[in-house]
Design an enzyme around this catalytic site. Structure first.
Site, mmCIF file in Angstrom:
data_model
loop_
_atom_site.group_PDB
_atom_site.id
_atom_site.type_symbol
_atom_site.label_atom_id
_atom_site.label_comp_id
_atom_site.label_asym_id
_atom_site.label_seq_id
_atom_site.Cartn_x
_atom_site.Cartn_y
_atom_site.Cartn_z
ATOM 1 N N ASP A 21 0.833 -1.194 0.000
ATOM 2 C CA ASP A 21 0.000 0.000 0.000
ATOM 3 C C ASP A 21 0.872 1.251 0.000
ATOM 4 O O ASP A 21 1.620 1.495 0.949
ATOM 5 C CB ASP A 21 -0.891 -0.031 1.247
ATOM 6 C CG ASP A 21 -1.905 1.101 1.282
ATOM 7 O OD1 ASP A 21 -1.987 1.858 0.308
ATOM 8 O OD2 ASP A 21 -2.608 1.223 2.296
ATOM 9 N N ASP B 56 -2.424 6.648 -5.661
ATOM 10 C CA ASP B 56 -2.630 5.702 -4.562
ATOM 11 C C ASP B 56 -2.870 4.304 -5.118
ATOM 12 O O ASP B 56 -3.731 4.107 -5.972
ATOM 13 C CB ASP B 56 -3.821 6.158 -3.717
ATOM 14 C CG ASP B 56 -4.091 5.240 -2.536
ATOM 15 O OD1 ASP B 56 -3.121 4.812 -1.886
ATOM 16 O OD2 ASP B 56 -5.268 4.947 -2.269
#
Length: 471
Positions: free
Chosen positions: A154, A348
């Site tokens: 992530d 992201d």
């Protein structure tokens, strides 16, 4: 006050980029032409497609070490958990995606500005963004001897963690819980250590550093902040700092933890800076039935178009870039540049659907709908409000092309799986959504990144995009 964004690049680097109009085309189509889409090619299959042999630039980045890992979708047939996890519904996926976006917006808007350092080795001491569970996983090793753990990676989080024994409360996972007592290189981090200060507001238990992460999707993890050997493919990272969670709840079920690729000191990118030079790259597979990669220390081979990596003084933990415009069928949308500049854009890996300022999204939606008059409009779904019925088109579609324009003259041509989010053949939707206003930060989500080589180079302060990343 709107956040101010600055480039980590030198003025000369930006000037050179500005003289070049770069285009990254993942579709082999021109920007002005409609995209001829075979919907069957962008849908996941029941079985995993063979792995690809991704080539990387010889010698890695400036001759540094490099290594790569296999990336798969956590809910797809290539996942180590295939057939063992309950599949999430589209409604659940999009609900979780909205929770993640809400958390990013909350984090960016609530933190006061901080001065960022020009040194790539001294990053702000924050504990990372606590923003939900992500979509893609890699398998890495912890401890000596190493025990494989499959973790979500992530770019929006910095603290890495796994579930550990003895566990007060742990969710179910497929691999055995990590047992620190079986590792000869495991050590707790003392509360007095500067490493503990990396967490921002750590707590202590019997002089040992503790960490805690709360996610907006109601997941959480708490435990000791520790260090042990991390194994990435054939590379060993001694003294890697991570959370050893003994009280964990929420939506990480089946996965063993999380690998944080954010920009704060606890992240793997910061901790391995000496070894890998602050360089990592990935390709997110085009469908959940195919395979991608995550690499550290090396540029992917092939053409990479570089856009400046920006910083937001309001919260320097995220990776920012400049989205400057959007084109549909080669026509630049009439959106004032200030709309993009004032809100800024985060890239992201864990957000599914790209979020745009409302003015920009409204213009994109209008132009896209004008190019879709040959297809039957159907009701929207959750946050997706522009959907069509392709069931009568024999799996074929002819949709408007969409291109994103980035800082430095870079243009990314989107196609196929990057423009559409398919719920079924009778409900296929535009894979973008509105922020609801023009002030909240925009987010370049993973649907629009799939199939590209995506490069992050903290030292050179650039983010790169290249075609053919997973093939």
């Amino acid at each position: 006050m709107a956040p101010r964004f600055s480039s980590f690049s030198s003025p000369l680097w930006i000037l050179l980029l500005g003289f070049i109009l770069c285009k990254v085309d993942g579709t082999d189509q021109t920007v002005s032409a409609h995209l001829h889409v075979d919907l069957k090619t962008v849908q996941p299959r029941d079985s995993c497609l063979p792995s690809v042999n991704v080539k990387f630039a010889a010698g890695g980045s400036s001759g540094r070490n490099w290594t790569s890992l296999r990336v798969v979708h956590r809910h797809g047939p290539c996942s180590p958990f295939a057939g063992q996890q309950k599949q999430l519904s589209h409604a659940k996926i999009l609900d979780l995606d909205q929770a993640r976006v809400d958390d990013i917006h909350r984090i960016v808007s609530h933190y006061k500005p901080l001065a960022t350092s020009d040194s790539a080795t001294t990053l702000p001491a924050r504990s990372g963004a606590y923003i939900g569970s992500g979509n893609y996983v890699v398998t890495v090793g912890f401890g000596t001897p190493k025990k494989d753990q499959t973790v979500i990676f992530d770019t929006g989080s910095s603290v890495s963690w796994i579930q550990c024994r003895p566990c007060v409360s742990c969710y179910e996972q497929e691999a055995p819980l990590f047992d620190p007592s079986l590792s000869s290189t495991y050590a707790n981090i003392p509360c007095a250590s500067s490493f503990c200060d990396e967490l921002g507001n750590p707590t202590c238990s019997a002089s040992n550093c503790m960490y805690g992460v709360n996610y907006l999707d109601n997941s959480s993890t708490f435990g000791f902040y520790v260090q042990d050997t991390l194994t990435l493919s054939a590379d060993s990272i001694p003294g890697f700092r991570f959370g050893c969670g003994d009280n964990n709840t929420g939506l990480f079920h089946g996965n063993d933890g999380l690998l944080g690729l954010g920009r704060d000191k606890p992240s793997i990118v910061s901790q391995t800076y000496t070894k890998y030079g602050g360089v990592f790259s990935y390709c997110l597979p085009l469908t959940s039935s195919s395979v991608g990669y995550l690499a550290f220390g090396s540029y992917p081979a092939g053409n990479l178009m570089l856009t400046p990596m920006l910083s937001n003084p309001s919260d320097p933990r995220f990776y920012y870039l400049a989205l400057t415009g959007i084109s549909v069928d080669g026509q630049l949308l009439s959106v004032p540049p200030s709309i993009f500049n004032n809100s800024g854009t985060v890239i992201d890996s864990g957000t599914v659907i790209t979020r745009l300022p409302d003015t920009a999204y409204s213009a994109l939606r209008s132009a896209f709908r004008q190019g879709m008059t040959a297809y039957k409009r159907v009701p929207g779904y959750e946050l997706l409000d522009t959907c069509y019925d392709f069931s009568g088109s024999d799996g074929k579609g002819n949709i408007p092309s969409v291109a994103l324009h980035l800082g430095g003259g870079v243009t990314i041509n989107l196609g196929k799986a990057r423009v559409l989010y398919t719920l079924s053949s009778s409900q296929t939707c535009l894979a973008f959504a509105s922020n609801g206003d023009d002030s909240s930060v925009g987010i370049l989500g993973n649907t629009q990144q799939k199939g590209f080589n995506v490069l992050y180079d903290i030292n050179k302060r650039v983010i790169g995009f290249g075609p053919g990343g997973c093939s």
